[in-house]
Scaffold this active site. Structure first.
Site, PDB file in Angstrom:
ATOM      1  N   GLY A   3       0.819  -1.221   0.000  1.00 46.55           N
ATOM      2  CA  GLY A   3       0.000   0.000   0.000  1.00 46.55           C
ATOM      3  C   GLY A   3       0.844   1.257   0.000  1.00 46.55           C
ATOM      4  O   GLY A   3       2.077   1.205   0.021  1.00 46.55           O
ATOM      5  N   ARG A  21     -12.032  16.869   2.480  1.00 47.24           N
ATOM      6  CA  ARG A  21     -11.163  16.244   1.461  1.00 47.24           C
ATOM      7  C   ARG A  21     -11.053  17.218   0.294  1.00 47.24           C
ATOM      8  O   ARG A  21     -12.066  17.723  -0.198  1.00 47.24           O
ATOM      9  CB  ARG A  21     -11.781  14.925   1.003  1.00 47.24           C
ATOM     10  CG  ARG A  21     -10.886  14.113   0.103  1.00 47.24           C
ATOM     11  CD  ARG A  21      -9.755  13.454   0.829  1.00 47.24           C
ATOM     12  NE  ARG A  21     -10.183  12.374   1.712  1.00 47.24           N
ATOM     13  CZ  ARG A  21      -9.402  11.825   2.643  1.00 47.24           C
ATOM     14  NH1 ARG A  21      -8.159  12.257   2.826  1.00 47.24           N
ATOM     15  NH2 ARG A  21      -9.862  10.857   3.410  1.00 47.24           N
ATOM     16  N   HIS A  72      -1.529  17.218   3.883  1.00 46.80           N
ATOM     17  CA  HIS A  72      -2.728  17.768   4.529  1.00 46.80           C
ATOM     18  C   HIS A  72      -2.406  19.172   5.047  1.00 46.80           C
ATOM     19  O   HIS A  72      -1.304  19.418   5.543  1.00 46.80           O
ATOM     20  CB  HIS A  72      -3.126  16.931   5.747  1.00 46.80           C
ATOM     21  CG  HIS A  72      -3.696  15.581   5.428  1.00 46.80           C
ATOM     22  ND1 HIS A  72      -3.964  15.136   4.153  1.00 46.80           N
ATOM     23  CD2 HIS A  72      -4.081  14.577   6.272  1.00 46.80           C
ATOM     24  CE1 HIS A  72      -4.475  13.912   4.222  1.00 46.80           C
ATOM     25  NE2 HIS A  72      -4.559  13.541   5.484  1.00 46.80           N
ATOM     26  N   SER A  82      -1.607 -10.088  -3.686  1.00 45.19           N
ATOM     27  CA  SER A  82      -0.217  -9.649  -3.889  1.00 45.19           C
ATOM     28  C   SER A  82       0.801 -10.725  -3.569  1.00 45.19           C
ATOM     29  O   SER A  82       2.010 -10.509  -3.785  1.00 45.19           O
ATOM     30  CB  SER A  82       0.089  -8.442  -3.003  1.00 45.19           C
ATOM     31  OG  SER A  82      -0.838  -7.433  -3.227  1.00 45.19           O
ATOM     32  N   ARG A 117      -6.662   3.048  18.803  1.00 42.42           N
ATOM     33  CA  ARG A 117      -6.108   4.334  19.259  1.00 42.42           C
ATOM     34  C   ARG A 117      -6.691   4.835  20.574  1.00 42.42           C
ATOM     35  O   ARG A 117      -5.988   5.441  21.372  1.00 42.42           O
ATOM     36  CB  ARG A 117      -6.338   5.409  18.186  1.00 42.42           C
ATOM     37  CG  ARG A 117      -5.435   5.253  16.995  1.00 42.42           C
ATOM     38  CD  ARG A 117      -5.747   6.352  15.993  1.00 42.42           C
ATOM     39  NE  ARG A 117      -5.096   6.108  14.724  1.00 42.42           N
ATOM     40  CZ  ARG A 117      -5.561   6.534  13.566  1.00 42.42           C
ATOM     41  NH1 ARG A 117      -6.690   7.225  13.515  1.00 42.42           N
ATOM     42  NH2 ARG A 117      -4.915   6.275  12.458  1.00 42.42           N
ATOM     43  N   CYS A 123      -3.549  10.905  10.761  1.00 42.93           N
ATOM     44  CA  CYS A 123      -2.584  11.774  10.064  1.00 42.93           C
ATOM     45  C   CYS A 123      -2.754  13.256  10.412  1.00 42.93           C
ATOM     46  O   CYS A 123      -1.773  13.950  10.698  1.00 42.93           O
ATOM     47  CB  CYS A 123      -2.696  11.564   8.558  1.00 42.93           C
ATOM     48  SG  CYS A 123      -4.390  11.413   7.980  1.00 42.93           S
ATOM     49  N   ASN A 177       1.098  13.789   4.658  1.00 43.88           N
ATOM     50  CA  ASN A 177       0.238  12.885   5.441  1.00 43.88           C
ATOM     51  C   ASN A 177       0.697  11.440   5.396  1.00 43.88           C
ATOM     52  O   ASN A 177       0.426  10.660   6.306  1.00 43.88           O
ATOM     53  CB  ASN A 177      -1.209  12.987   4.950  1.00 43.88           C
ATOM     54  CG  ASN A 177      -1.340  12.799   3.455  1.00 43.88           C
ATOM     55  OD1 ASN A 177      -0.763  13.558   2.676  1.00 43.88           O
ATOM     56  ND2 ASN A 177      -2.074  11.794   3.044  1.00 43.88           N
TER      57      ASN A 177
HETATM   58  P1  A2P Z   1      -2.995  -5.629  -1.464  1.00 37.51           P
HETATM   59  O1  A2P Z   1      -2.136  -4.717  -2.273  1.00 37.51           O
HETATM   60  O2  A2P Z   1      -2.618  -7.051  -1.608  1.00 37.51           O
HETATM   61  O3  A2P Z   1      -4.468  -5.369  -1.629  1.00 37.51           O
HETATM   62  P2  A2P Z   1      -3.742   1.230   0.347  1.00 37.51           P
HETATM   63  O4  A2P Z   1      -4.663   1.726   1.420  1.00 37.51           O
HETATM   64  O5  A2P Z   1      -2.633   2.153   0.060  1.00 37.51           O
HETATM   65  O6  A2P Z   1      -4.468   0.839  -0.883  1.00 37.51           O
HETATM   66  O7  A2P Z   1      -3.053  -0.105   0.951  1.00 37.51           O
HETATM   67  C1  A2P Z   1      -3.751  -1.106   1.591  1.00 37.51           C
HETATM   68  C2  A2P Z   1      -2.786  -2.211   1.985  1.00 37.51           C
HETATM   69  O8  A2P Z   1      -3.508  -3.172   2.772  1.00 37.51           O
HETATM   70  C3  A2P Z   1      -2.234  -2.979   0.794  1.00 37.51           C
HETATM   71  O9  A2P Z   1      -0.906  -3.391   1.068  1.00 37.51           O
HETATM   72  C4  A2P Z   1      -3.173  -4.161   0.731  1.00 37.51           C
HETATM   73  O10 A2P Z   1      -2.636  -5.304   0.082  1.00 37.51           O
HETATM   74  C5  A2P Z   1      -3.351  -4.453   2.189  1.00 37.51           C
HETATM   75  N1  A2P Z   1      -4.517  -5.319   2.390  1.00 37.51           N
HETATM   76  C6  A2P Z   1      -5.780  -5.098   1.981  1.00 37.51           C
HETATM   77  N2  A2P Z   1      -6.570  -6.164   2.301  1.00 37.51           N
HETATM   78  C7  A2P Z   1      -5.777  -7.053   2.936  1.00 37.51           C
HETATM   79  C8  A2P Z   1      -5.979  -8.344   3.506  1.00 37.51           C
HETATM   80  N3  A2P Z   1      -7.165  -8.938   3.502  1.00 37.51           N
HETATM   81  N4  A2P Z   1      -4.895  -8.977   4.041  1.00 37.51           N
HETATM   82  C9  A2P Z   1      -3.684  -8.379   4.055  1.00 37.51           C
HETATM   83  N5  A2P Z   1      -3.437  -7.165   3.531  1.00 37.51           N
HETATM   84  C10 A2P Z   1      -4.459  -6.504   2.988  1.00 37.51           C
END
Ligand code: A2P
Length: 331
Positions: free
Chosen positions: A12, A229, A236, A40, A100, A129, A309
């Site tokens: 992410g 937003r 931010h 992923s 939190r 953030c 942020n």
């Molecule tokens: P993935 O890329 O495999 O979906 P962002 O908010 O920037 O989009 O990032 C969200 C992060 O949370 C990404 O790394 C995403 O992985 C991860 N994520 C989302 N759903 C899951 C899940 N079920 N298990 C583990 N990681 C997750």
């Protein structure tokens, strides 16, 4: 000596920035484990010239020797997996809002309340953030002039909604309908971040109110927030209106802010110098400008506070918390 570090949400926006910040700050890592969703799993990520494979996050991910896990994969993932990691002896630093406000979970901004990080039960929360960048300068002002009331108005970048937020802005500019937000964010502003609560505030606004009180250790501080937003990718901005207990001289406030750890004073309006998201992008400091008296109050102060942020508002602050822990480990 190095540490065994896991990153949850490693693909992410915040997760990839964790890696950048850990590398930049030379965080001592012996083993690195990267987790994301099944989508992923198997992807390759480079860190310091070495290739790592993303693993699918499962209940067994923490059945190994791990010192710290930095989480940024959303609240529901944190709720489920942070306690599993914590039970296995891993210290979790969690970027979601899941824990939190829990009494036994410290909520830490290293420039503000570093001592709080030492009293944890294996979960430490990274604040929201907008709250992080606000409390860094507010702490100094509170110490000197005692804050009586806070009014926040935020101008928050789409990267706060992760990759989906950035996509809505980029695609919206060329005419696509929004997928992440309820309305177009391109050429627009949405006074709506997170869900609406019964009292009319959004959850983002409630986060800023509760977290400010917790971090500044002022549980009864009157705080009001409106979170908006805006079509900015990174950074931010917050307009902060303060009512102070004590009288102040504006030059003393400027001086205190200029000396405050983690703060950069950018306040030279004669030369059009004030903080902006584009100047904060990629930086770790909190930028403060437009420092001026609010003449409608006896002891009123206005500030304009800007930070990246994803860095100070998320990844950098999380890594700084881990640094506090390793520093304590050495003693
Ligand atoms: P993935 O890329 O495999 O979906 P962002 O908010 O920037 O989009 O990032 C969200 C992060 O949370 C990404 O790394 C995403 O992985 C991860 N994520 C989302 N759903 C899951 C899940 N079920 N298990 C583990 N990681 C997750």
């Amino acid at each position: 000596m190095g540490y065994k570090v896991g990153i949850v949400g490693a693909t992410g926006l915040v997760g990839t920035t964790f890696l950048k910040v850990l590398e930049e700050r030379n965080f001592p890592i012996d083993e690195l484990y990267l987790f994301a969703s099944a989508r992923s799993a198997g992807k390759e990520v480079e860190y310091r010239g070495k290739t790592y494979i993303i693993e699918e996050l499962t209940e067994n991910s923490f059945d190994r020797d791990m010192d710290y896990a930095l989480f940024s994969a959303g609240g529901s993932i944190s709720e489920k997996y942070s306690p599993i990691a914590a039970r296995n002896g891993v210290v979790v630093i969690d970027n979601s809002s899941a824990f939190r406000m829990d009494e036994d979970v410290p909520l830490v901004v290293p420039e503000v309340n570093p001592a709080a990080a030492m009293k944890h039960n294996n979960i430490i929360a990274n604040p929201n953030c907008s709250t992080i960048q606000a409390v860094v300068p507010l702490k100094i002002i509170d110490e000197k002039w005692n804050i009586k009331r806070v009014v926040y108005s935020t101008y928050q970048a789409v990267s706060g909604s992760g990759l989906a937020g950035i996509k809505d802005l980029e695609e919206g500019i060329v005419g696509a309908a929004p997928k992440n937000y309820p309305h177009p964010i391109a050429y627009n502003c949405l006074p709506h971040i997170d869900i609406f609560m019964e009292n009319g505030n959004t959850r983002e606004e409630e986060k800023m109110i509760g977290e400010t009180r917790k971090i500044l250790e002022k549980p009864n501080l009157p705080v009001s927030a409106t979170c908006v937003r805006v079509p900015v990718k990174h950074g931010h901005s917050i307009s902060v209106n303060l009512e102070l207990e004590k009288e102040f001289e504006i030059e003393d406030v400027r001086e205190a802010l200029a000396d405050a750890p983690g703060v950069v004073l950018m306040d030279d309006v004669a030369n059009n110098v004030y903080p902006m998201p584009i100047s904060a992008e990629g930086k770790d400091e909190v930028f403060v400008g437009r420092v001026r008296r609010d003449e409608s109050l006896n002891s009123g102060l206005n500030l304009w506070i800007v930070a990246d942020n994803i860095r100070k508002g998320a990844a950098t602050n999380t890594v700084q918390i881990a640094e506090l822990l390793i520093e304590e480990n050495k003693n």
